[in-house]
Scaffold this motif. Structure first.
Motif, PDB file in Angstrom:
ATOM      1  N   CYS A 164      -1.002  -0.494  -4.294  1.00 34.77           N
ATOM      2  CA  CYS A 164       0.012   0.461  -4.175  1.00 34.77           C
ATOM      3  C   CYS A 164      -0.771   1.877  -4.245  1.00 34.77           C
ATOM      4  O   CYS A 164      -0.332   3.079  -4.400  1.00 34.77           O
ATOM      5  CB  CYS A 164       1.015   0.585  -5.304  1.00 34.77           C
ATOM      6  SG  CYS A 164       2.270  -0.704  -5.386  1.00 34.77           S
ATOM      7  N   CYS A 165      -1.905   1.889  -3.546  1.00 37.67           N
ATOM      8  CA  CYS A 165      -2.759   3.276  -3.397  1.00 37.67           C
ATOM      9  C   CYS A 165      -2.155   4.100  -2.671  1.00 37.67           C
ATOM     10  O   CYS A 165      -2.635   5.340  -3.148  1.00 37.67           O
ATOM     11  CB  CYS A 165      -4.109   2.602  -2.785  1.00 37.67           C
ATOM     12  SG  CYS A 165      -5.074   1.374  -4.058  1.00 37.67           S
ATOM     13  N   GLY A 166      -1.244   3.938  -1.836  1.00 37.54           N
ATOM     14  CA  GLY A 166      -0.560   5.088  -1.053  1.00 37.54           C
ATOM     15  C   GLY A 166       0.235   5.795  -1.786  1.00 37.54           C
ATOM     16  O   GLY A 166       0.675   6.733  -1.479  1.00 37.54           O
ATOM     17  N   LEU A 167       0.595   5.413  -3.101  1.00 35.59           N
ATOM     18  CA  LEU A 167       1.459   6.122  -3.900  1.00 35.59           C
ATOM     19  C   LEU A 167       1.074   7.167  -4.935  1.00 35.59           C
ATOM     20  O   LEU A 167       1.719   7.941  -5.562  1.00 35.59           O
ATOM     21  CB  LEU A 167       2.352   5.222  -4.657  1.00 35.59           C
ATOM     22  CG  LEU A 167       3.057   3.996  -4.244  1.00 35.59           C
ATOM     23  CD1 LEU A 167       3.960   3.553  -5.289  1.00 35.59           C
ATOM     24  CD2 LEU A 167       4.068   4.668  -2.908  1.00 35.59           C
ATOM     25  N   ASN A 213       6.840   9.320  -1.896  1.00 33.89           N
ATOM     26  CA  ASN A 213       6.191   8.511  -2.991  1.00 33.89           C
ATOM     27  C   ASN A 213       7.097   8.477  -4.293  1.00 33.89           C
ATOM     28  O   ASN A 213       7.340   7.700  -4.937  1.00 33.89           O
ATOM     29  CB  ASN A 213       4.884   9.414  -3.375  1.00 33.89           C
ATOM     30  CG  ASN A 213       3.757   9.024  -2.340  1.00 33.89           C
ATOM     31  OD1 ASN A 213       4.174   8.290  -1.177  1.00 33.89           O
ATOM     32  ND2 ASN A 213       2.648   9.535  -2.517  1.00 33.89           N
ATOM     33  N   GLY A 238      -7.513   3.539  -0.523  1.00 37.10           N
ATOM     34  CA  GLY A 238      -6.271   4.618  -0.632  1.00 37.10           C
ATOM     35  C   GLY A 238      -6.992   5.758  -1.303  1.00 37.10           C
ATOM     36  O   GLY A 238      -8.334   5.954  -1.396  1.00 37.10           O
ATOM     37  N   GLN A 292       0.792  -1.183   0.019  1.00 37.01           N
ATOM     38  CA  GLN A 292       0.033  -0.070  -0.116  1.00 37.01           C
ATOM     39  C   GLN A 292       0.897   1.281  -0.157  1.00 37.01           C
ATOM     40  O   GLN A 292       0.541   2.120  -0.772  1.00 37.01           O
ATOM     41  CB  GLN A 292      -1.118   0.043   1.259  1.00 37.01           C
ATOM     42  CG  GLN A 292      -1.969  -0.883   1.029  1.00 37.01           C
ATOM     43  CD  GLN A 292      -3.103  -0.488  -0.025  1.00 37.01           C
ATOM     44  OE1 GLN A 292      -3.014  -0.708  -1.200  1.00 37.01           O
ATOM     45  NE2 GLN A 292      -4.217   0.163   0.581  1.00 37.01           N
ATOM     46  N   SER A 293       2.048   1.208   0.917  1.00 41.18           N
ATOM     47  CA  SER A 293       2.658   2.555   1.217  1.00 41.18           C
ATOM     48  C   SER A 293       3.920   2.782   0.360  1.00 41.18           C
ATOM     49  O   SER A 293       4.650   1.570   0.104  1.00 41.18           O
ATOM     50  CB  SER A 293       2.701   2.825   2.549  1.00 41.18           C
ATOM     51  OG  SER A 293       3.649   1.708   3.056  1.00 41.18           O
ATOM     52  N   ALA A 294       4.615   3.816   0.476  1.00 42.88           N
ATOM     53  CA  ALA A 294       5.775   4.123  -0.207  1.00 42.88           C
ATOM     54  C   ALA A 294       7.027   3.452   0.786  1.00 42.88           C
ATOM     55  O   ALA A 294       7.729   2.972   0.333  1.00 42.88           O
ATOM     56  CB  ALA A 294       6.120   5.681  -0.057  1.00 42.88           C
ATOM     57  N   GLU A 295       6.334   3.513   2.100  1.00 47.42           N
ATOM     58  CA  GLU A 295       7.464   2.854   3.077  1.00 47.42           C
ATOM     59  C   GLU A 295       7.693   1.466   2.699  1.00 47.42           C
ATOM     60  O   GLU A 295       8.814   0.761   2.923  1.00 47.42           O
ATOM     61  CB  GLU A 295       6.845   3.158   4.641  1.00 47.42           C
ATOM     62  CG  GLU A 295       7.093   4.699   4.971  1.00 47.42           C
ATOM     63  CD  GLU A 295       5.757   5.438   4.638  1.00 47.42           C
ATOM     64  OE1 GLU A 295       5.600   6.430   5.128  1.00 47.42           O
ATOM     65  OE2 GLU A 295       4.985   4.851   3.776  1.00 47.42           O
ATOM     66  N   GLN A 296       6.417   0.717   2.332  1.00 46.16           N
ATOM     67  CA  GLN A 296       6.628  -0.813   2.197  1.00 46.16           C
ATOM     68  C   GLN A 296       7.382  -0.932   0.857  1.00 46.16           C
ATOM     69  O   GLN A 296       8.463  -1.861   0.969  1.00 46.16           O
ATOM     70  CB  GLN A 296       5.365  -1.288   1.865  1.00 46.16           C
ATOM     71  CG  GLN A 296       4.357  -1.448   3.062  1.00 46.16           C
ATOM     72  CD  GLN A 296       3.148  -1.881   2.858  1.00 46.16           C
ATOM     73  OE1 GLN A 296       2.366  -1.178   2.232  1.00 46.16           O
ATOM     74  NE2 GLN A 296       2.827  -3.318   3.462  1.00 46.16           N
TER      75      GLN A 296
END
Length: 481
Positions: free
Chosen positions: A260-263, A270, A297, A237-241
């Motif tokens: 990858c909706c958090g991007l 991001n 997201g 989901q996130s850039a951190e992952q």
């Protein structure tokens, strides 16, 4: 060897070398599993079966880059759920109690549902590999219907406790048998069906999810890649992952991240994640319908990826949540992108645009050549070209949905449904003919309904609702200052 001549149709496809779309009149000759000629006025040899394609569109088969096929066993059960509600009411409760037989009928029905809707290739993130028996049941059912599948069992065990906190007491045991089985399944170079139609993948939802294995992540993925598995896939989901994978040196062209909706958006972190994806060749498989429907997201990242040069495809995700076709997914992806672009234009107080930024042909590519690129299979599928595998669809443009339409790209994306597909070929084999599946559906439907009823009896709606309320109350109380 089967031989077919698709006579007098309109071919609609991207051309891989130029990355350009084209629609043109031509005959298509299929010999065995391969497209051998595409040109006008091919003469049929006596041993060739001719299919009249006048008033028909011939396109590549669709490619689903994120699917939990087996979940068809509970079709529609989770359609109105938020994502966390789905976790509690299904993944952390029901899924761990499914039988191998329930998994098998869901897998078989899901593959046939896909084929009926023109989806010839699927990346199957199989996250119900609770035991070796569950995995073997899923694999057998994936091999049987004739679809092209990258079968990727998830190495995670089901949870053994939900309250007061999640626990996974059998995690080490599950990981061990999967490592052993993965080597067995991959003994033929990752081919799980003799003709190569089913390939071995691996789903790896550990890094960034707090599930630490007894063996380092790097070692596990090195073992899988040595087999080799065709694809490594994970929910992200996130850039951190994304950056966790990058920093561990695990990104690569064989990796497909789902969602990858958090991007969405241009935050610095991001952009760092997007760069990591592009530089490593890592791909994304989005599922626009459930990403929007389950509030995953800020939107669908399809065209964010396209604009940044990151490989991206689309998928239907889970039939227990939404439809299993890619027509719906294509429309969600296109209209979400248009909506977000209009929001941007309004916020920037720009002039009204002369045309839409994205068109039907753009999402047609995502569902065909784009999906093939995501799965590392663009050398054999994704376009209608000589030398490619004969994964083909024939659309009847005299149908109720398509009569009068003249552009195959907008027709397929914006108007068509599974009922408009007259023929489906996979690897040169006809799996749908005259608008009907070749495989008899009635006995499968009967078993599917019976198995689904058994599951619903074991897990009454009021019990699941009570479990969700208990979990929700814990979340709300924890969020209070």
């Amino acid at each position: 060897m089967n031989k077919y001549l698709l006579k007098g149709g309109t071919v609609a496809t991207f051309v891989q070398a130029t990355n350009q779309p084209g629609a043109f009149k031509a005959d298509v000759l299929v010999e065995g599993s391969t497209i051998t000629q595409i040109k006008e006025n091919i003469d049929a040899a006596p041993d060739v079966e001719e299919i009249d394609c006048k008033d028909k569109w011939i396109t590549p088969g669709f490619i689903d880059t994120h699917k939990h096929i087996y979940a068809t066993v509970l079709r529609g059960n989770h359609a109105d759920m938020l994502f966390t509600e789905y976790l509690v009411k299904y993944l952390w409760t029901v899924q761990g109690t499914l039988t191998p037989e329930e998994v098998a009928i869901g897998e078989l029905a899901g593959c046939l549902d896909a084929l009926n809707n023109g989806v010839t290739t699927l990346l199957d993130h199989f996250h119900a590999a609770n035991t070796p028996a569950h995995a073997e049941a899923s694999l057998k059912a994936a091999v049987d219907p004739g679809a092209r599948v990258v079968w990727a069992p998830d190495q995670l065990s089901p949870n053994t406790q939900l309250f007061p906190t999640l626990e996974y007491a059998t995690d080490a045991e599950t990981l061990q048998w999967q490592r052993e089985r993965l080597k067995e399944w991959g003994a033929n170079g990752g081919k799980l069906r003799a003709d190569g139609r089913v390939l071995l993948g691996w789903a790896f939802d550990r890094l960034g999810f707090g599930r630490k294995p007894t063996v380092p992540h790097e070692q596990l993925l090195a073992e899988a890649r040595a087999i080799p598995v065709q694809t490594v896939t994970a929910h992200i989901q996130s850039a951190e992952q994304v950056l966790l994978w990058r920093d561990a040196g695990l990104l690569g062209p064989d990796v497909v991240f789902s969602h990858c909706c958090g991007l969405v958006g241009h935050a610095p972190l991001n952009e760092e994640a997007w760069k990591a994806l592009r530089d490593s060749g890592t791909a994304i498989g989005t599922s626009p319908e459930d990403e929007l429907g389950m509030a995953l997201g800020n939107g669908v990242v399809v065209f964010d990826a396209v604009e940044r040069g990151v490989k991206v495809g689309i998928g239907a995700d889970t039939n227990s949540v939404n439809s299993g076709d890619l027509f719906t997914a294509m429309r969600f992806a296109l209209q979400d992108a248009r909506f977000r672009e209009q929001q941007r234009v309004q916020a920037a107080k720009e002039a009204v645009p002369f045309k839409h930024k994205y068109g039907s042909v753009d999402v047609f590519r995502l569902a065909t050549l784009g999906g093939a690129e995501v799965l590392g299979l663009a050398n054999i599928i994704g376009t209608v070209e000589v030398g490619k595998k004969a994964d083909l669809l024939i659309f009847d443009t005299n149908s109720v949905n398509l009569a009068g339409a003249d552009d195959p790209f907008s027709g397929v994306v914006c108007l068509a449904a599974g009922e408009d597909i007259e023929f489906v070929f996979v690897d040169g084999e006809v799996v749908k003919k005259n608008h009907r599946l070749v495989r008899e559906w009635a006995p499968i439907a009967r078993e599917l309904k019976s198995r689904a009823e058994d599951i619903r009896k074991r897990w009454p709606a009021d019990v699941l609702e009570g479990t969700w309320k208990r979990w929700y109350d814990i979340i709300v109380n924890q969020s209070r200052p």
